[in-house]
Design a protein around this motif. Structure first.
Motif, short mmCIF file in Angstrom:
data_model
loop_
_atom_site.label_atom_id
_atom_site.label_comp_id
_atom_site.label_asym_id
_atom_site.label_seq_id
_atom_site.Cartn_x
_atom_site.Cartn_y
_atom_site.Cartn_z
N PRO A 1 0.86 -1.19 0.00
CA PRO A 1 0.00 0.00 0.00
C PRO A 1 0.90 1.24 0.00
CG PRO A 1 0.06 -1.01 2.18
CD PRO A 1 0.78 -1.95 1.26
N SER A 2 0.36 2.38 -0.35
CA SER A 2 1.16 3.60 -0.45
C SER A 2 0.67 4.65 0.53
CB SER A 2 1.09 4.15 -1.88
OG SER A 2 1.86 5.31 -2.01
N TYR A 3 1.65 5.32 1.17
CA TYR A 3 1.35 6.42 2.09
C TYR A 3 1.73 7.72 1.39
CZ TYR A 3 1.39 9.29 6.34
OH TYR A 3 1.15 10.26 7.28
N GLU A 4 0.78 8.64 1.25
CA GLU A 4 1.00 9.87 0.49
C GLU A 4 1.12 11.08 1.43
OE1 GLU A 4 1.02 10.44 -2.92
OE2 GLU A 4 0.76 8.34 -3.52
N ASP B 1 6.91 5.99 9.66
CA ASP B 1 7.36 4.59 9.70
C ASP B 1 6.21 3.77 9.16
OD1 ASP B 1 8.33 2.07 10.19
OD2 ASP B 1 9.07 2.51 12.20
N PHE B 2 6.34 3.33 7.88
CA PHE B 2 5.21 2.74 7.18
C PHE B 2 5.60 1.39 6.58
CE2 PHE B 2 2.23 2.64 3.45
CZ PHE B 2 1.07 2.52 4.19
N VAL B 3 4.64 0.45 6.56
CA VAL B 3 4.92 -0.91 6.08
C VAL B 3 4.73 -1.04 4.57
CG1 VAL B 3 4.37 -2.03 8.26
CG2 VAL B 3 2.55 -1.62 6.59
N GLY B 4 4.73 0.06 3.86
CA GLY B 4 4.57 0.03 2.41
C GLY B 4 5.48 1.04 1.74
N ASN B 5 5.01 1.59 0.61
CA ASN B 5 5.73 2.64 -0.09
C ASN B 5 5.33 4.00 0.47
OD1 ASN B 5 6.81 0.69 -1.75
ND2 ASN B 5 5.41 1.07 -3.45
N VAL B 6 6.28 4.93 0.48
CA VAL B 6 6.01 6.30 0.94
C VAL B 6 6.26 7.26 -0.22
CG1 VAL B 6 6.72 8.15 2.49
CG2 VAL B 6 6.55 5.80 3.34
N LYS C 1 12.67 11.75 10.07
CA LYS C 1 12.97 10.36 9.75
C LYS C 1 11.85 9.76 8.92
CE LYS C 1 15.68 9.30 13.91
NZ LYS C 1 15.81 8.39 15.08
N VAL C 2 12.23 9.05 7.87
CA VAL C 2 11.26 8.33 7.04
C VAL C 2 11.74 6.90 6.89
CG1 VAL C 2 10.07 8.21 4.82
CG2 VAL C 2 10.68 10.44 5.77
N VAL C 3 10.92 5.96 7.35
CA VAL C 3 11.24 4.53 7.25
C VAL C 3 10.12 3.85 6.48
CG1 VAL C 3 11.72 2.40 8.52
CG2 VAL C 3 12.48 4.59 9.45
N ALA C 4 10.48 3.07 5.46
CA ALA C 4 9.47 2.37 4.65
C ALA C 4 9.93 0.95 4.38
CB ALA C 4 9.23 3.11 3.34
N LYS C 5 9.00 0.02 4.45
CA LYS C 5 9.31 -1.36 4.08
C LYS C 5 9.53 -1.48 2.57
CE LYS C 5 8.93 -3.56 8.06
NZ LYS C 5 10.08 -4.27 8.67
N GLY C 6 8.88 -0.61 1.83
CA GLY C 6 9.00 -0.62 0.37
C GLY C 6 9.90 0.50 -0.11
N ASP C 7 9.43 1.24 -1.14
CA ASP C 7 10.20 2.32 -1.73
C ASP C 7 9.84 3.66 -1.08
OD1 ASP C 7 11.13 0.40 -3.47
OD2 ASP C 7 9.77 0.96 -5.10
N ILE C 8 10.78 4.60 -1.19
CA ILE C 8 10.53 5.99 -0.78
C ILE C 8 10.72 6.87 -2.01
CG2 ILE C 8 11.27 7.93 0.65
CD1 ILE C 8 12.27 5.90 2.72
N ARG C 9 9.72 7.72 -2.28
CA ARG C 9 9.80 8.66 -3.40
C ARG C 9 9.60 10.08 -2.87
NH1 ARG C 9 7.79 3.95 -5.52
NH2 ARG C 9 8.76 3.33 -7.49
N VAL C 10 10.57 10.93 -3.17
CA VAL C 10 10.52 12.31 -2.71
C VAL C 10 10.61 13.22 -3.94
CG1 VAL C 10 11.58 14.09 -1.28
CG2 VAL C 10 11.65 11.68 -0.54
N ALA D 1 14.93 2.65 3.48
CA ALA D 1 13.93 1.94 2.66
C ALA D 1 14.31 0.46 2.53
CB ALA D 1 13.84 2.58 1.28
N GLY D 2 13.30 -0.39 2.64
CA GLY D 2 13.50 -1.80 2.34
C GLY D 2 13.61 -2.06 0.87
N GLY D 3 13.16 -1.09 0.06
CA GLY D 3 13.27 -1.15 -1.39
C GLY D 3 14.24 -0.10 -1.89
N SER D 4 13.83 0.66 -2.90
CA SER D 4 14.68 1.70 -3.48
C SER D 4 14.21 3.09 -3.05
CB SER D 4 14.66 1.59 -5.01
OG SER D 4 15.25 0.38 -5.44
N ILE D 5 15.09 4.08 -3.28
CA ILE D 5 14.77 5.46 -2.93
C ILE D 5 14.96 6.33 -4.18
CG2 ILE D 5 15.42 7.46 -1.53
CD1 ILE D 5 16.29 5.56 0.67
#
Length: 459
Positions: A184-187, A200-205, A216-225, A236-240
């Motif tokens: 899921p995505s957090y916007e 601190d989210f279990v998805g994409n941010v 601080k931004v922590v995501a299990k998935g990707d982080i997009r800024v 990020a547990g994925g890519s940034i």
């Protein structure tokens, strides 16, 4: 008394795949085909001999040096890999090998959502290579192509044929090398501020503004800024993906299990398990990437700081005309050594745990054979079986990650630093324990490690 060998010599090139006949001095008598074959035999050349060339040499139609034998080069195979499937807004499928996604930073900041049932990944099966043979008749073996078992990631399942990854939820994909998650995505519609706070989210941010210092931004998935990241902490547990760049002033840190893509980095502290892709500049930063560091868009310069890459570095300009100290490290880093140790430790722990669980499960089964189990014992049996399955899956995942790490280590002898424009003095090059300091300006060169020496070659 002079022999035929006094007049001719043979040079072997390309790992004995090519033999070149050279002339030491003029041969007074006529050269026969048997003379040339004698030279070849005594040099051990038995494969790929070009008889037509030998005849032309004897007839004086070809002058030396000449290629007289060529082996059969090996054909490298291709290991199986996972190819993400991306959907555009019109839901047309766009398949790529993963790198296709990263052509334009503006495009990759926003990844359209998928819906439950969408195919989000395809397994491309391995292709075996072919061994070669050199001019000495020696077989040149290729490295066996690796296969892998496609496993589900978070919120995905695998098709019955074992070749497709299917989403179980509506969300956004977060691909890794051999597994794809759908989160899921957090916007955040703007800059991160005190109203939103740390994340601190279990998805994409997805942050549509910037991230100021101290957050601080922590995501299990990707982080997009979409904006700029200052001295903040991103994990990020994925890519940034950071569209406007990083201005950290030596504060904060950015860590990604996948890749990092951004426009520029100024005084950043970066650690990625994949590749670092920078469009413009890396200035006075501490970089540690297990994969490649790419900085060759726009000016594409790296000035100051320490840049470490496991597999290689590609940059337009290294250092500057002010001779700012700039250090490049290629090869095994402390991060790689620690990861290898952690994976081995985790695998041993899983194997020990599986032994204990298997003994307990066997005990329960034997008791079941002697009579009916109580409800508590039946529940215990189900729990033990489930734990065995989970522990086995975890162990296999760690084994695959360890193999990937070993592939990384195997590729390091071929690692290189490619500089497409200029490298300035006061730039230090390290390949493991070997060091070379750049003392003069060079253009369009590549640094490689060969025979315990860092060599400079022109591109």
């Amino acid at each position: 008394m002079e022999t035929i060998h006094d007049f001719f010599k043979i040079e072997l090139l390309n790992n004995n795949l090519k033999a070149i006949l050279k002339k030491n001095k003029d041969f007074e008598d006529e050269v026969t085909l048997e003379d040339l074959h004698k030279v070849l035999r005594e040099r051990g050349i038995v494969n790929g001999i070009n008889e037509n060339v030998l005849i032309d040499i004897v007839n004086g139609q070809i002058s030396l040096p000449a290629v007289i034998a060529e082996g059969l080069p090996p054909v490298e195979g291709k290991s199986a890999y996972l190819k993400p499937v991306y959907y555009h807004q019109d839901k047309d499928k766009s398949e790529g090998n993963g790198n296709d996604l990263f052509k334009d930073l503006k495009e990759i900041i926003v990844i359209p959502s998928v819906v439950s049932g969408d195919v989000v990944g395809l397994k491309v099966e391995k292709e075996d290579g072919k061994n070669g043979i050199d001019v000495l008749g020696q077989e040149i073996k290729v490295k066996p192509s690796r296969d892998f078992t496609l496993r589900p990631g978070k919120n995905t399942k695998i098709s019955e044929d074992g070749l497709r990854v299917i989403s179980l939820i509506d969300g956004q994909i977060s691909p890794e090398k051999k597994v794809i998650h759908v989160f899921p995505s957090y916007e955040v519609n703007g800059d991160l501020d005190m109203k939103v706070g740390n994340i601190d989210f279990v998805g994409n941010v997805n942050i549509r503004g910037g991230v100021p210092s101290g957050f601080k931004v922590v995501a299990k998935g990707d982080i997009r800024v979409h904006g700029t990241v200052e001295g903040a902490e991103l994990t990020a547990g994925g890519s940034i993906f950071i569209q406007q760049g990083i201005v950290a002033q030596g504060k904060g840190s950015i860590k990604a299990k996948g890749n990092l893509h951004t426009s520029f980095i100024n005084q950043g502290n970066i650690q990625v398990d994949g590749d670092l892709n920078v469009n413009q500049s890396i200035l006075h930063s501490q970089i540690d990437a297990l994969g490649y560091v790419y900085c060759k868009g726009g000016r594409g310069n790296i000035v100051g700081g320490n840049i470490s890459a496991g597999q290689g570095i590609e940059v337009n300009e290294a250092g500057n005309s002010m001779n700012t100290p700039t250090v490049f490290y290629v090869g095994v880093s402390q991060q790689v050594i620690e990861k290898e140790r952690d994976y081995k430790k985790s695998i041993l722990e899983s194997e020990s745990e599986l032994q204990k669980l298997s003994l307990l499960f066997d005990t329960i089964k034997k008791k079941e054979q002697l009579g009916a189990l109580s409800q508590k014992e039946r529940i215990l049996k189900l729990r033990v079986r489930h734990t065995i399955e989970e522990t086995t899956a975890l162990m296999e995942n760690k084994k695959e990650k360890l193999l990937d790490l070993h592939d990384l280590l195997d590729s390091q002898p071929n690692a290189a630093i490619k500089i497409y424009k200029n490298v300035f003095p006061n730039t230090d090059i390290f390949f493991g324990k070997y060091r070379r300091k750049v003392l003069t300006n060079h253009q369009k060169i590549v640094f490689k490690l060969a025979k315990s020496e860092i060599r400079l070659e022109h591109l």
